[in-house]
Scaffold this motif. Structure first.
Motif, mmCIF file in Angstrom:
data_model
loop_
_atom_site.group_PDB
_atom_site.id
_atom_site.type_symbol
_atom_site.label_atom_id
_atom_site.label_comp_id
_atom_site.label_asym_id
_atom_site.label_seq_id
_atom_site.Cartn_x
_atom_site.Cartn_y
_atom_site.Cartn_z
ATOM 1 N N UNK A 1 -2.266 -9.915 51.084
ATOM 2 C CA UNK A 1 -1.134 -10.187 50.214
ATOM 3 C C UNK A 1 -1.485 -10.313 48.748
ATOM 4 N N UNK A 2 -2.740 -9.989 48.391
ATOM 5 C CA UNK A 2 -3.167 -10.073 47.003
ATOM 6 C C UNK A 2 -3.680 -8.720 46.522
ATOM 7 N N UNK B 1 -5.428 -4.388 52.031
ATOM 8 C CA UNK B 1 -4.481 -4.653 53.118
ATOM 9 C C UNK B 1 -4.717 -6.035 53.729
ATOM 10 N N UNK B 2 -5.943 -6.293 54.184
ATOM 11 C CA UNK B 2 -6.262 -7.619 54.732
ATOM 12 C C UNK B 2 -7.770 -7.851 54.619
ATOM 13 N N UNK B 3 -8.202 -8.154 53.390
ATOM 14 C CA UNK B 3 -9.621 -8.412 53.165
ATOM 15 C C UNK B 3 -10.002 -9.747 53.782
ATOM 16 N N UNK B 4 -11.116 -9.773 54.521
ATOM 17 C CA UNK B 4 -11.502 -10.976 55.234
ATOM 18 C C UNK B 4 -12.888 -11.510 54.877
ATOM 19 N N UNK B 5 -13.849 -10.664 54.565
ATOM 20 C CA UNK B 5 -15.198 -11.161 54.311
ATOM 21 C C UNK B 5 -15.900 -10.237 53.333
ATOM 22 N N UNK B 6 -16.996 -10.751 52.787
ATOM 23 C CA UNK B 6 -17.721 -10.060 51.730
ATOM 24 C C UNK B 6 -19.210 -10.261 51.953
ATOM 25 N N UNK B 7 -20.005 -9.214 51.738
ATOM 26 C CA UNK B 7 -21.458 -9.308 51.884
ATOM 27 C C UNK B 7 -22.120 -8.673 50.670
ATOM 28 N N UNK C 1 -12.192 -4.952 55.050
ATOM 29 C CA UNK C 1 -10.729 -4.861 55.155
ATOM 30 C C UNK C 1 -10.424 -4.732 56.649
ATOM 31 N N UNK C 2 -10.607 -5.838 57.366
ATOM 32 C CA UNK C 2 -10.651 -5.778 58.834
ATOM 33 C C UNK C 2 -9.751 -6.805 59.511
ATOM 34 N N UNK C 3 -8.908 -7.512 58.752
ATOM 35 C CA UNK C 3 -8.024 -8.477 59.378
ATOM 36 C C UNK C 3 -6.972 -7.794 60.237
ATOM 37 N N UNK C 4 -6.765 -8.302 61.443
ATOM 38 C CA UNK C 4 -5.804 -7.689 62.372
ATOM 39 C C UNK C 4 -5.371 -8.732 63.401
ATOM 40 N N UNK C 5 -4.685 -9.773 62.921
ATOM 41 C CA UNK C 5 -4.336 -10.896 63.793
ATOM 42 C C UNK C 5 -3.563 -10.497 65.037
#
Length: 230
Positions: free
Chosen positions: A55-56, A81-87, A101-105
């Motif tokens: 949402x950002x 779309x749905x960023x969840x983590x960073x390395x 970009x792997x969020x998929x609740x």
């Protein structure tokens, strides 16, 4: 900063923090209202890259260890779309970032993505990142934990679900569209009894891992759930 700190310090697995653990600093940047991914910068000492959840805008924030904003980077031509983590990792004698970009609740996405880009420099406009599109043989998976093992040439992904949870890999130098390979299963490390009143989300994700990071020597993997880290 727990998981992100492992990138910069080659340490082994550590127990959950003791009751007397103290806060160090708070992130004070108003635009970073839903911080989701965090990784220690390999270019700037005592600084961390961060991003918001879904949402950002497709933005990265460089935060000092004091919690203050140092740099804000907008990625061109990208929809978050749905960023969840960073390395953060070193590869080909250059500092890189990987964004999950792997969020998929609700297991509705046909395809997830990993974005790869050189660690931004304030003096150089960021180039469009490389996108690796991925699927899972077993069907859609919700993933909120990402790490990169550059020495092995692998991107590690851990699904967010109550253990047992699958650990998957992609090839860092592979094709731009890949099938994630399952290489291990995470057992339940911290059995947790249900609370007297538990939401559907709490029940579904009890003990689930929502972030991870790999130590600089590739020998220790830090895992973070809502209640524990190891």
């Amino acid at each position: 900063f727990v998981a992100a700190g492992l990138w910069g310090a080659s340490i082994g697995l550590v127990p959950a923090p003791r009751a007397g653990a103290a806060d160090v600093n708070w992130v004070a940047e108003p635009a970073l209202g839903e911080l989701s991914g965090l990784a220690a910068s390999g270019r700037v000492p005592d600084a961390f890259w961060a991003h918001n959840d879904s949402g950002h805008a497709a933005e990265l924030f460089l935060m000092g260890a004091d919690g203050a904003l140092r740099q804000r980077v907008v990625l061109p031509g990208i929809a978050a779309r749905d960023w969840e983590d960073l390395a953060a990792f070193e590869w080909r004698q250059q500092r890189w970032l990987a964004i999950a970009d792997t969020g998929d609740n609700f297991a509705r996405r046909d395809e997830l993505a990993i974005l790869l880009l050189p660690e931004p420099d304030a003096a150089v406009p960021p180039a469009p990142p490389r996108r690796i599109r991925l699927r899972f043989a077993e069907g859609p998976r919700d993933v909120e934990a990402l790490a990169v093992d550059a020495a092995a040439g692998q991107i590690l992904l851990l699904e967010k679900r109550r253990p047992p949870a699958g650990l998957y890999v992609l090839d860092l130098e592979g094709a731009d569209q890949q099938l994630a390979r399952r290489i291990a299963t995470l057992p339940e490390r911290w059995p947790e009894a249900a609370a007297p009143v538990e939401t559907i989300g709490d029940q579904r994700y009890r003990g689930a891992i929502s972030a991870m990071d790999l130590s600089a020597d590739g020998r220790a993997l830090a895992l973070l759930s809502a209640t524990h880290w190891t």
